[in-house]
Design a protein around this motif. Structure first.
Motif: not given
Length: 237
Positions: A31, A67, A71, A73-74, A99
């Motif tokens: 992340t 965040t 959620e 961004s991954t 996400t």
């Protein structure tokens, strides 16, 4: 020197991805906060949803806090590692981007993109609907046991299978190792002094479960014994 594949029937990228998700024990999660190597911290539901249970002190847990919407961004990466020791054991890598959000006690990963990066350098995008609807290969859970047993207990059988490979493709080969097995066939890794190549040998029929593998392997070995393409002593060892 390249190797001519004996069969064009191979698992789809979605099937390979689902098999990897079902059998992988670890994954790398990245992340904007950092990267975690998670071991035994993910699971996959029957409909293909990915659930994560990271440690409380992980970068992933911090990312959820930092965040704004919770959620982040991954990017999640899974490595497909050959069960049998050999050169370059990574057979493929699966990259999932999307996400994360809490679902009960777990984190639910919502993918927006899935890419399978093959060992030969090819990248293939996977439709998310196809990934969700595709079942793992019926041999996925047993593959490690099957290949390890073949390599350790039956090296003579691996040598016999080389009779089904063209002599030109065996030029310079010093060792042959069982690389992969699925419902459609078995793949062998041909190792040379410099470099390696893979060859695929198809089963005479697709297998539906692990109990049918023995018959398919016996059929391949019988075909190998009768093959007129074999010249000299099989390589391997």
């Amino acid at each position: 020197m390249g190797v001519r594949h004996s069969s064009t029937i191979v698992p789809t990228a979605a099937a390979r991805a689902r098999s990897l998700l079902a059998t992988a024990w670890s994954c790398a999660v990245t992340t904007q906060i950092g990267r975690d190597e998670l071991v035994g911290a993910h699971s996959v539901t029957e409909d293909g949803r990915l659930l994560l249970s990271p440690p409380d002190d992980s970068a992933l847990a911090a990312a959820l806090i930092c965040t704004p919407r919770g959620e982040p961004s991954t990017l999640i990466e899974f490595a497909d590692v050959a069960p049998v020791p050999m050169r370059e054991r990574i057979r493929a890598r699966l990259w999932l981007s999307g996400t994360l959000a809490y679902e009960g006690e777990h984190l639910l990963f919502e993918p927006t993109c899935a890419v399978l990066h093959d060992a030969n350098g090819e990248r293939e995008g996977i439709e998310l609907d196809e990934l969700a609807l595709t079942a793992p290969d019926p041999l996925a859970e047993a593959e490690s046991r099957l290949l390890t047993h073949l390599a350790d207990a039956h090296p003579d059988a691996v040598e016999q299978l080389t009779r089904l490979i063209s002599p030109d493709s065996l030029h310079g080969v010093v060792r042959v190792r069982p690389l992969a097995v699925d419902m459609h066939g078995i793949s062998l890794r041909l190792e040379r002094a410099r470099g390696q190549a893979d060859v695929r040998l198809p089963f005479h029929q697709p297998v539906e479960d692990v109990t049918q593998v023995t018959d398919c392997m016996h059929a391949l070995l019988m075909k190998a014994r009768l093959s007129a393409s074999w010249r000299g002593r099989p390589v391997g060892g």
